[in-house]
Design a protein around this motif. Structure first.
Motif, PDB file in Angstrom:
ATOM      1  N   SER A 140       0.757  -1.043  -0.231  1.00  0.00           N
ATOM      2  CA  SER A 140      -0.182  -0.016   0.114  1.00  0.00           C
ATOM      3  C   SER A 140       0.987   1.053  -0.278  1.00  0.00           C
ATOM      4  N   GLY A 141       0.849   1.871  -1.049  1.00  0.00           N
ATOM      5  CA  GLY A 141       1.155   3.011  -1.101  1.00  0.00           C
ATOM      6  C   GLY A 141       0.908   4.369  -1.168  1.00  0.00           C
ATOM      7  N   GLY A 142       0.982   5.520  -1.323  1.00  0.00           N
ATOM      8  CA  GLY A 142       0.062   6.857  -1.735  1.00  0.00           C
ATOM      9  C   GLY A 142       0.466   7.190  -2.871  1.00  0.00           C
ATOM     10  N   LEU A 143      -0.570   8.654  -3.028  1.00  0.00           N
ATOM     11  CA  LEU A 143      -0.819   9.622  -4.020  1.00  0.00           C
ATOM     12  C   LEU A 143       0.055  10.736  -4.372  1.00  0.00           C
ATOM     13  N   LEU A 144       0.608  10.742  -5.260  1.00  0.00           N
ATOM     14  CA  LEU A 144       1.328  11.980  -4.946  1.00  0.00           C
ATOM     15  C   LEU A 144       0.468  13.590  -5.206  1.00  0.00           C
ATOM     16  N   GLY A 145      -0.702  13.350  -5.668  1.00  0.00           N
ATOM     17  CA  GLY A 145      -1.595  14.498  -5.851  1.00  0.00           C
ATOM     18  C   GLY A 145      -2.711  14.838  -4.244  1.00  0.00           C
ATOM     19  N   ALA A 146      -2.538  13.991  -3.716  1.00  0.00           N
ATOM     20  CA  ALA A 146      -2.827  14.462  -2.329  1.00  0.00           C
ATOM     21  C   ALA A 146      -1.897  14.911  -0.931  1.00  0.00           C
ATOM     22  N   ARG A 147      -0.600  14.611  -1.426  1.00  0.00           N
ATOM     23  CA  ARG A 147       0.913  15.019  -0.453  1.00  0.00           C
ATOM     24  C   ARG A 147       0.978  16.415  -0.995  1.00  0.00           C
ATOM     25  N   THR A 148       1.476  16.500   0.214  1.00  0.00           N
ATOM     26  CA  THR A 148       2.706  17.627   0.132  1.00  0.00           C
ATOM     27  C   THR A 148       4.232  18.423  -0.029  1.00  0.00           C
ATOM     28  N   VAL A 149       4.579  18.560  -2.039  1.00  0.00           N
ATOM     29  CA  VAL A 149       6.064  18.494  -1.729  1.00  0.00           C
ATOM     30  C   VAL A 149       6.646  19.569  -1.625  1.00  0.00           C
ATOM     31  N   GLY A 150       7.906  19.372  -0.485  1.00  0.00           N
ATOM     32  CA  GLY A 150       8.487  20.980  -0.096  1.00  0.00           C
ATOM     33  C   GLY A 150       9.883  20.351  -1.468  1.00  0.00           C
ATOM     34  N   ILE A 151      10.353  21.445  -1.792  1.00  0.00           N
ATOM     35  CA  ILE A 151      10.779  21.961  -2.508  1.00  0.00           C
ATOM     36  C   ILE A 151      12.287  22.291  -1.597  1.00  0.00           C
ATOM     37  N   VAL A 152      13.132  22.293  -1.179  1.00  0.00           N
ATOM     38  CA  VAL A 152      14.534  23.048  -0.934  1.00  0.00           C
ATOM     39  C   VAL A 152      15.466  22.852  -2.067  1.00  0.00           C
ATOM     40  N   GLY A 153      15.627  24.315  -2.482  1.00  0.00           N
ATOM     41  CA  GLY A 153      16.734  24.888  -3.230  1.00  0.00           C
ATOM     42  C   GLY A 153      15.170  25.578  -5.188  1.00  0.00           C
ATOM     43  N   PHE A 154      15.310  26.759  -4.839  1.00  0.00           N
ATOM     44  CA  PHE A 154      14.167  26.487  -6.191  1.00  0.00           C
ATOM     45  C   PHE A 154      14.512  27.539  -7.622  1.00  0.00           C
ATOM     46  N   GLY A 155      16.318  26.898  -7.857  1.00  0.00           N
ATOM     47  CA  GLY A 155      16.096  27.750  -8.521  1.00  0.00           C
ATOM     48  C   GLY A 155      16.054  26.465  -9.865  1.00  0.00           C
ATOM     49  N   ARG A 156      17.219  26.385 -10.744  1.00  0.00           N
ATOM     50  CA  ARG A 156      16.342  25.865 -12.305  1.00  0.00           C
ATOM     51  C   ARG A 156      15.670  24.570 -11.938  1.00  0.00           C
ATOM     52  N   ILE A 157      16.890  23.329 -11.459  1.00  0.00           N
ATOM     53  CA  ILE A 157      15.881  22.153 -11.082  1.00  0.00           C
ATOM     54  C   ILE A 157      14.908  22.285 -10.289  1.00  0.00           C
ATOM     55  N   GLY A 158      15.255  23.170  -9.418  1.00  0.00           N
ATOM     56  CA  GLY A 158      13.557  23.082  -8.580  1.00  0.00           C
ATOM     57  C   GLY A 158      12.504  23.708  -9.038  1.00  0.00           C
ATOM     58  N   GLN A 159      12.338  24.804  -9.392  1.00  0.00           N
ATOM     59  CA  GLN A 159      10.949  25.003 -10.788  1.00  0.00           C
ATOM     60  C   GLN A 159      10.905  23.955 -11.264  1.00  0.00           C
ATOM     61  N   ARG A 160      12.094  23.438 -12.185  1.00  0.00           N
ATOM     62  CA  ARG A 160      11.961  22.181 -13.461  1.00  0.00           C
ATOM     63  C   ARG A 160      10.654  20.958 -12.266  1.00  0.00           C
ATOM     64  N   VAL A 161      11.142  20.517 -11.197  1.00  0.00           N
ATOM     65  CA  VAL A 161       9.984  19.958 -10.708  1.00  0.00           C
ATOM     66  C   VAL A 161       8.893  20.273 -10.137  1.00  0.00           C
TER      67      VAL A 161
END
Length: 312
Positions: A140-161
């Motif tokens: 049993s796993g979890g849905l990405l759409g039901a999660r809060t995703v925290g991006i540490v570092g919001f440069g080029r790669i963070g923004q792409r994520v």
């Protein structure tokens, strides 16, 4: 005749306009002679043997000792984003120009990060291992759409994520003291303090510059219970001992790691079922890798033209 040396573990862009121009200028181009990641001693020996005027570098440590082994060295072109493997002060003192390719690997690293996020949430690697061991178990796993995703570092790669995760739904937050709140908001991302991100994120994915963040025992203790940590940036952003303890204690539900403090990695994290690991391959998508190599060669040529080693 001067030597241009590539020191990445592999190099595919061997025949293009830039390599032909360098060859026409009388330079010998030597491609990845060892075929693996170099240590400092490897680099010293290789540089001393060939004394290159310019190199296309991987992530080997380019220390003052390494640079001293190549008295002719005038330009270093990093094939990738980070410059933490290069002693920039020593390079400046020796008059060596240093460049990188910050844009080329962004999408490849971001896609690997999202792949790791989905894999960790749905426990894909863990299920694969169980089946190979003869254990047919639907995890049993979890849905990405039901999660809060925290991006540490919001440069080029963070923004792409952020761009890649947005269609899944869910909440996106980011911590980066250099990011602008308006620019983040335009991408549907809320800027928050790092402590807030750690406390609220179900998934923490690291994309910060080397030396700007380090998640140790105190920081990991602030993470939301059951969170997943993803690191496709640099190994030194995480205290691996503290991460191991947090996972063993059940504080974190899992981790997905592409980078480590020492590589190749052969430590205790490999024994934990909730940990997925890849071999520092964030930029190793064929299209992205070719773009990085071409950009690094172009940067090297431009610098050699500027110093007069190649005619304009």
């Amino acid at each position: 005749m001067a030597t241009i040396l590539t020191t990445t573990s592999s190099f595919k862009e061997r025949d293009n306009e830039t390599t032909r121009r360098l060859a026409a200028a009388g330079h010998r181009i030597l491609f990845s002679p060892l075929g693996r990641r170099l240590g400092e001693d490897d680099a010293v020996a290789l540089f001393a043997e060939h004394d290159p005027i310019g190199i296309v570098a991987g992530v080997e440590p380019l220390t003052d000792r390494v640079m001293a082994a190549a008295p002719s060295l005038k330009a270093i072109a990093r094939c990738g984003t980070g410059l933490d493997s290069v002693d920039l002060e020593a390079a400046r003192a020796r008059g060596i120009v240093v460049s990188n390719t910050p844009g080329a690997p962004a999408l490849a690293v971001a896609e690997l990060a999202v792949g790791h996020i989905l894999g960790a949430l749905r426990r894909i690697a863990e299920a694969d291992r169980l089946i190979r061991e003869g254990n047919w178990t639907a995890l049993s796993g979890g849905l990405l759409g039901a999660r809060t995703v925290g991006i540490v570092g919001f440069g080029r790669i963070g923004q792409r994520v952020a761009e890649l995760v947005t269609p899944f739904g869910g909440r996106l937050i980011a911590a980066d003291p250099f990011a602008e709140a308006k620019a983040a908001a335009n991408k549907g991302v809320e800027l928050v303090a790092l402590d807030t991100l750690l406390a609220e994120a179900d998934v923490v994915t690291l994309h910060a510059a080397p030396g700007t963040v380090r998640l140790g025992a105190e920081e990991l203790a602030r993470c939301r219970a059951g969170a997943i940590l993803v690191n496709t940036a640099r190994g030194d952003l995480v205290d691996e001992g503290a991460l191991l303890a947090a996972l063993q204690a059940g504080r974190l539900a899992g981790a997905a790691l592409d980078v480590f403090a020492e590589e190749p990695y052969a430590g205790p994290l490999a024994a934990l079922p909730g940990v997925t690991m890849t071999a520092h391959m964030g930029s190793y998508a064929a299209e992205s890798r070719s773009l990085q190599e071409r950009e690094a060669l172009d940067n090297l040529l431009a610098d050699l033209v500027r110093i007069g080693a190649v005619a304009p």
